[in-house]
Design a protein around this motif. Structure first.
Motif, PDB file in Angstrom:
ATOM      1  N   GLU A 350      48.506  36.946  19.293  1.00  0.00           N
ATOM      2  CA  GLU A 350      48.953  38.177  18.649  1.00  0.00           C
ATOM      3  C   GLU A 350      48.243  39.426  19.171  1.00  0.00           C
ATOM      4  O   GLU A 350      48.567  40.539  18.769  1.00  0.00           O
ATOM      5  N   PHE A 351      47.267  39.220  20.052  1.00  0.00           N
ATOM      6  CA  PHE A 351      46.550  40.345  20.647  1.00  0.00           C
ATOM      7  C   PHE A 351      46.887  40.414  22.136  1.00  0.00           C
ATOM      8  O   PHE A 351      47.279  39.420  22.745  1.00  0.00           O
ATOM      9  N   ASP A 352      46.695  41.576  22.713  1.00  0.00           N
ATOM     10  CA  ASP A 352      46.970  41.731  24.129  1.00  0.00           C
ATOM     11  C   ASP A 352      45.925  41.024  24.991  1.00  0.00           C
ATOM     12  O   ASP A 352      46.213  40.629  26.124  1.00  0.00           O
ATOM     13  N   ALA A 353      44.726  40.884  24.469  1.00  0.00           N
ATOM     14  CA  ALA A 353      43.668  40.155  25.168  1.00  0.00           C
ATOM     15  C   ALA A 353      42.590  39.799  24.148  1.00  0.00           C
ATOM     16  O   ALA A 353      42.544  40.357  23.046  1.00  0.00           O
ATOM     17  N   VAL A 354      41.732  38.863  24.531  1.00  0.00           N
ATOM     18  CA  VAL A 354      40.645  38.416  23.670  1.00  0.00           C
ATOM     19  C   VAL A 354      39.348  38.422  24.478  1.00  0.00           C
ATOM     20  O   VAL A 354      39.319  38.000  25.643  1.00  0.00           O
ATOM     21  N   THR A 355      38.283  38.912  23.871  1.00  0.00           N
ATOM     22  CA  THR A 355      36.935  38.806  24.428  1.00  0.00           C
ATOM     23  C   THR A 355      36.139  37.876  23.520  1.00  0.00           C
ATOM     24  O   THR A 355      36.047  38.124  22.312  1.00  0.00           O
ATOM     25  N   ASP A 356      35.565  36.827  24.085  1.00  0.00           N
ATOM     26  CA  ASP A 356      34.931  35.782  23.274  1.00  0.00           C
ATOM     27  C   ASP A 356      33.434  36.054  23.116  1.00  0.00           C
ATOM     28  O   ASP A 356      32.591  35.421  23.760  1.00  0.00           O
ATOM     29  N   PHE A 357      33.088  37.010  22.234  1.00  0.00           N
ATOM     30  CA  PHE A 357      31.681  37.313  21.982  1.00  0.00           C
ATOM     31  C   PHE A 357      30.943  36.115  21.385  1.00  0.00           C
ATOM     32  O   PHE A 357      29.746  35.938  21.624  1.00  0.00           O
ATOM     33  N   ASP A 358      31.640  35.296  20.598  1.00  0.00           N
ATOM     34  CA  ASP A 358      31.011  34.097  20.052  1.00  0.00           C
ATOM     35  C   ASP A 358      30.501  33.206  21.174  1.00  0.00           C
ATOM     36  O   ASP A 358      29.342  32.755  21.149  1.00  0.00           O
ATOM     37  N   ARG A 359      31.317  32.953  22.166  1.00  0.00           N
ATOM     38  CA  ARG A 359      30.916  32.083  23.267  1.00  0.00           C
ATOM     39  C   ARG A 359      29.753  32.674  24.055  1.00  0.00           C
ATOM     40  O   ARG A 359      28.848  31.956  24.487  1.00  0.00           O
ATOM     41  N   ILE A 360      29.748  33.988  24.229  1.00  0.00           N
ATOM     42  CA  ILE A 360      28.706  34.650  25.005  1.00  0.00           C
ATOM     43  C   ILE A 360      27.355  34.614  24.283  1.00  0.00           C
ATOM     44  O   ILE A 360      26.308  34.400  24.903  1.00  0.00           O
ATOM     45  N   LEU A 361      27.371  34.801  22.968  1.00  0.00           N
ATOM     46  CA  LEU A 361      26.126  34.992  22.218  1.00  0.00           C
ATOM     47  C   LEU A 361      25.549  33.716  21.621  1.00  0.00           C
ATOM     48  O   LEU A 361      24.350  33.672  21.317  1.00  0.00           O
ATOM     49  N   ARG A 362      26.332  32.677  21.442  1.00  0.00           N
ATOM     50  CA  ARG A 362      25.867  31.517  20.682  1.00  0.00           C
ATOM     51  C   ARG A 362      24.902  30.646  21.478  1.00  0.00           C
ATOM     52  O   ARG A 362      24.938  30.591  22.721  1.00  0.00           O
ATOM     53  N   SER A 363      24.057  29.965  20.740  1.00  0.00           N
ATOM     54  CA  SER A 363      23.102  29.025  21.336  1.00  0.00           C
ATOM     55  C   SER A 363      23.796  27.706  21.658  1.00  0.00           C
ATOM     56  O   SER A 363      24.543  27.189  20.823  1.00  0.00           O
ATOM     57  N   ASP A 366      22.579  25.119  18.965  1.00  0.00           N
ATOM     58  CA  ASP A 366      23.088  25.276  17.605  1.00  0.00           C
ATOM     59  C   ASP A 366      24.104  26.412  17.654  1.00  0.00           C
ATOM     60  O   ASP A 366      23.754  27.584  17.492  1.00  0.00           O
ATOM     61  N   PRO A 367      25.391  26.106  17.887  1.00  0.00           N
ATOM     62  CA  PRO A 367      26.394  27.153  18.112  1.00  0.00           C
ATOM     63  C   PRO A 367      26.615  28.095  16.931  1.00  0.00           C
ATOM     64  O   PRO A 367      27.282  29.116  17.100  1.00  0.00           O
ATOM     65  N   ALA A 368      26.048  27.775  15.776  1.00  0.00           N
ATOM     66  CA  ALA A 368      26.158  28.695  14.643  1.00  0.00           C
ATOM     67  C   ALA A 368      25.107  29.801  14.704  1.00  0.00           C
ATOM     68  O   ALA A 368      25.137  30.724  13.890  1.00  0.00           O
ATOM     69  N   ARG A 369      24.185  29.704  15.668  1.00  0.00           N
ATOM     70  CA  ARG A 369      23.100  30.684  15.816  1.00  0.00           C
ATOM     71  C   ARG A 369      23.268  31.498  17.089  1.00  0.00           C
ATOM     72  O   ARG A 369      23.826  31.029  18.085  1.00  0.00           O
ATOM     73  N   ILE A 370      22.730  32.726  17.057  1.00  0.00           N
ATOM     74  CA  ILE A 370      22.632  33.534  18.269  1.00  0.00           C
ATOM     75  C   ILE A 370      21.584  32.914  19.191  1.00  0.00           C
ATOM     76  O   ILE A 370      20.533  32.457  18.738  1.00  0.00           O
TER      77      ILE A 370
END
Length: 407
Positions: A350-363, A366-370
């Motif tokens: 539904e968006f023209d593009a997506v930037t995956d900040f979750d993937r960039i910032l997560r550990s 423990d993917p729930a943490r920065i």
């Protein structure tokens, strides 16, 4: 910072200097509802209600431009005031250091030809274009007096930038002697635009305290939209303007830290001149609120933002919600909502593009943490390295899509 200022020095004699000095003071002009000006936004900060008074106060506000151009215009806001505010002695100049300006750069701004303007409660006003060129990536200083400003102030409390306050009557001065008090907020000023090269566009980042820059280093322009502006300046793209529409504690659905993203979308984002793309990165404050909302609630809010932006002919880039485990309001239930929301952002189309900040910032551990190297210390807000990593993750080509997707 000193090196960058020194490079700007030879330009100071011509930047903003084409307007002749005005020797007489014109009477105040009443403000009218502004139309969106030609040009491109080069800086912005979303306003909210600030419960203080600014009577008999001079303001010297420091902002950082993104795109350069000519015919500078500023927008002053009284959106959250409960009575009219008069602005006197409005000037624009280039900063030398601190509150001091480059010699010859401080020029008066007018409003329908007048040197003073009165803005009714709930309204904004645009200045007349100021002849002369304003460089990209430079410290612009807007000075003005509010001699009788009573009632709530409209402004941006968390600027991450030092500005200056003083007594009225010194806005035309280029020296720093009269500007003895510092502030970490911007008052009344909420946008600056220029007439850029033909075809130039802008992106507006709609977000919360992460976009606003909390935990980045003050006075260094290290919010992630600042890093993005630096990338765009060097890149072969027509998108050069960057406006930061982040507000600390802001939510998509409900008012609190300023008006909600839905309620402020028109004023803070869609009204900006030259807007090509809305970059939507918001939702963590909705998710961690107690009692928490459902993923369906937040997804509905995203859809409404995208629909309104597409209806206005703008691109929409959405970013996934970043991890925040370790923050006091994190819970397994909130994490489940975040995961569902991020799945929608990534996969809905539904968006023209997506930037995956979750993937960039997560550990990765423990993917729930920065990731600790990106953690500003509170497990929610990225530090300078995290801010840069976010900006580096943006596909610059995605900011200049052909238009809203076909039905």
């Amino acid at each position: 910072m000193r090196a960058r200022t020194a490079l700007a020095a030879p330009v100071a004699a011509v930047v903003l200097a084409a307007l002749p000095a005005c020797q007489t003071r014109s009477p105040a002009a009443p403000a009218e509802a502004p139309t969106r000006p030609d040009g491109v936004v080069t800086w912005a900060a979303s306003a909210a209600r600030m419960d203080e008074e600014a009577s008999e106060r001079g303001h010297r506000l420091v902002v950082r431009t993104s795109v350069g151009g000519s015919d500078l215009r500023i927008r002053l806001t009284n959106a959250f005031g409960d009575r009219a505010v008069t602005f006197d002695g409005v000037h624009a100049g280039l900063r030398k250091e601190g509150a001091a300006l480059m010699p010859g750069s401080n020029r008066p701004l007018t409003f329908d030809g007048a040197r003073s303007v009165t803005v009714p409660a709930g309204r904004t006003v645009l200045s007349d274009p100021l002849p002369g060129r304003l460089p990209a990536a430079t410290d612009l200083v807007i000075s003005f007096d509010t001699p009788e400003a009573t009632g709530p102030v409209s402004g941006h409390w968390m600027a991450m930038q030092t500005s200056y306050l003083g007594e009225v009557g010194h806005t035309a001065e280029e020296g720093a002697a009269a500007w003895t008090r510092t502030t970490g907020s911007w008052f009344y000023l909420d946008a600056v635009s220029v007439r850029a090269e033909p075809g130039t566009g802008a992106v507006v980042a709609l977000g919360d305290s992460i976009t606003d820059g909390w935990q980045s280093t003050t006075d260094t322009n290290r919010r992630w939209p600042d890093y993005l502006a630096r990338r765009l300046k060097r890149a072969d793209t027509d998108i050069k303007g960057v406006a930061n529409a982040g507000i600390s504690s802001n939510k998509v659905l409900t008012d609190g830290g300023g008006q909600s993203a839905l309620n402020r979308l028109d004023r803070d984002v869609l009204s900006q001149p030259g807007l090509r793309t809305v970059f939507l990165f918001e939702g963590v404050n909705d998710i961690k609120a107690a009692p928490g909302i459902t993923a369906e609630d937040l997804i509905d809010g995203y859809r409404r933002i995208a629909e309104r932006a597409h209806a206005a002919g703008k691109c929409v880039v959405a970013a996934t919600v970043a991890p925040f485990k370790g923050w006091s309001e994190w819970s397994p239930a909130a994490e489940a909502v975040r995961q569902d929301v991020n799945a929608f952002i990534r996969d809905s189309g539904e968006f023209d593009a997506v930037t995956d900040f979750d993937r960039i910032l997560r550990s990765p551990y423990d993917p729930a943490r920065i990731l600790p190297v990106f953690d500003g210390g509170d497990h929610l807000h990225p530090n300078d390295k995290g801010m840069q990593a976010m900006a580096d993750a943006v596909d610059l080509k995605s900011l200049d899509c052909a238009g809203p997707p076909s039905p």
